[in-house]
Design a protein around this motif. Structure first.
Motif, PDB file in Angstrom:
ATOM      1  N   CYS A  18       0.847  -1.180   0.000  1.00 26.15           N
ATOM      2  CA  CYS A  18       0.000   0.000   0.000  1.00 26.15           C
ATOM      3  C   CYS A  18       0.890   1.240   0.000  1.00 26.15           C
ATOM      4  O   CYS A  18       1.703   1.425   0.901  1.00 26.15           O
ATOM      5  CB  CYS A  18      -0.915   0.015   1.226  1.00 26.15           C
ATOM      6  N   THR A  19       0.720   2.071  -1.024  1.00 30.80           N
ATOM      7  CA  THR A  19       1.470   3.323  -1.092  1.00 30.80           C
ATOM      8  C   THR A  19       0.527   4.524  -1.028  1.00 30.80           C
ATOM      9  O   THR A  19       0.903   5.630  -1.376  1.00 30.80           O
ATOM     10  CB  THR A  19       2.333   3.396  -2.373  1.00 30.80           C
ATOM     11  N   GLY A  20      -0.700   4.289  -0.582  1.00 32.35           N
ATOM     12  CA  GLY A  20      -1.687   5.359  -0.478  1.00 32.35           C
ATOM     13  C   GLY A  20      -1.311   6.390   0.571  1.00 32.35           C
ATOM     14  O   GLY A  20      -0.545   6.111   1.497  1.00 32.35           O
ATOM     15  N   ARG A  56       2.324  -1.842  -6.534  1.00 30.73           N
ATOM     16  CA  ARG A  56       1.793  -0.796  -5.652  1.00 30.73           C
ATOM     17  C   ARG A  56       0.274  -0.889  -5.643  1.00 30.73           C
ATOM     18  O   ARG A  56      -0.337  -1.153  -6.667  1.00 30.73           O
ATOM     19  CB  ARG A  56       2.138   0.587  -6.204  1.00 30.73           C
ATOM     20  N   VAL A  57      -0.305  -0.642  -4.493  1.00 30.37           N
ATOM     21  CA  VAL A  57      -1.753  -0.585  -4.344  1.00 30.37           C
ATOM     22  C   VAL A  57      -2.065   0.753  -3.688  1.00 30.37           C
ATOM     23  O   VAL A  57      -1.375   1.159  -2.751  1.00 30.37           O
ATOM     24  CB  VAL A  57      -2.252  -1.756  -3.463  1.00 30.37           C
ATOM     25  N   ASN A  58      -3.089   1.434  -4.160  1.00 26.62           N
ATOM     26  CA  ASN A  58      -3.391   2.761  -3.626  1.00 26.62           C
ATOM     27  C   ASN A  58      -4.027   2.721  -2.248  1.00 26.62           C
ATOM     28  O   ASN A  58      -3.792   3.602  -1.432  1.00 26.62           O
ATOM     29  CB  ASN A  58      -4.285   3.532  -4.592  1.00 26.62           C
ATOM     30  N   CYS A  59      -4.856   1.701  -1.951  1.00 21.77           N
ATOM     31  CA  CYS A  59      -5.472   1.636  -0.633  1.00 21.77           C
ATOM     32  C   CYS A  59      -6.004   0.232  -0.366  1.00 21.77           C
ATOM     33  O   CYS A  59      -6.719  -0.327  -1.192  1.00 21.77           O
ATOM     34  CB  CYS A  59      -6.604   2.644  -0.511  1.00 21.77           C
ATOM     35  N   PHE A  60      -5.677  -0.321   0.788  1.00 17.74           N
ATOM     36  CA  PHE A  60      -6.225  -1.602   1.244  1.00 17.74           C
ATOM     37  C   PHE A  60      -7.388  -1.391   2.222  1.00 17.74           C
ATOM     38  O   PHE A  60      -7.987  -2.353   2.676  1.00 17.74           O
ATOM     39  CB  PHE A  60      -5.156  -2.413   2.000  1.00 17.74           C
ATOM     40  N   ALA A  61      -7.659  -0.148   2.598  1.00 17.48           N
ATOM     41  CA  ALA A  61      -8.649   0.176   3.622  1.00 17.48           C
ATOM     42  C   ALA A  61      -8.259  -0.450   4.965  1.00 17.48           C
ATOM     43  O   ALA A  61      -9.089  -0.896   5.737  1.00 17.48           O
ATOM     44  CB  ALA A  61     -10.063  -0.242   3.205  1.00 17.48           C
TER      45      ALA A  61
END
Length: 120
Positions: A18-20, A56-61
């Motif tokens: 997560c790189t959000g 990269r993932v913007n958000c996993f919550a």
């Protein structure tokens, strides 16, 4: 007209980081992601049988305790992935096949704490 079929090289594990902006306030997640190329090369997991693909993932919550990341197909979710903790995860999990239990905050369906990694 049809789209060209994508190609991805073989890999043993897929690391999603997560790189959000809510994961860490000080860009630590992006810095961690940026460091992985050199770390993976040094550990021998950038190619060959142990290759770890990274994305990269913007958000996993899951916006606490970042940097946060997920290792597939093992279904293991890590938190507090500092550079030192990342070194442990690479050595113990990616190379040695042993999950770093004290850094795990979640496991995917069917993944009990004492089970070996799915890809072992």
């Amino acid at each position: 007209m049809t789209a060209d079929k994508p190609k991805i090289g073989a890999y043993r594990r897929h690391l999603l980081v997560c790189t959000g902006p809510r994961c860490t306030q000080d860009n630590a997640s992006q810095d961690l992601f940026d460091s992985l190329g050199d770390k993976f090369k040094a550990a021998g997991v950038n190619d060959g049988e142990l290759r770890v693909k990274r994305s990269r993932v913007n958000c996993f919550a899951a916006c606490k305790g970042g940097p946060v990341m997920c290792v597939q197909p093992d279904g293991v979710w890590y938190y507090d992935v500092t550079p030192a903790n990342m070194d442990r995860i690479i050595e113990e999990h990616f190379v040695g096949g042993r999950v770093v239990d004290e850094l795990v905050f979640h496991r995917g369906p069917g993944m009990e704490a004492d089970e070996p990694c799915a890809s072992e």
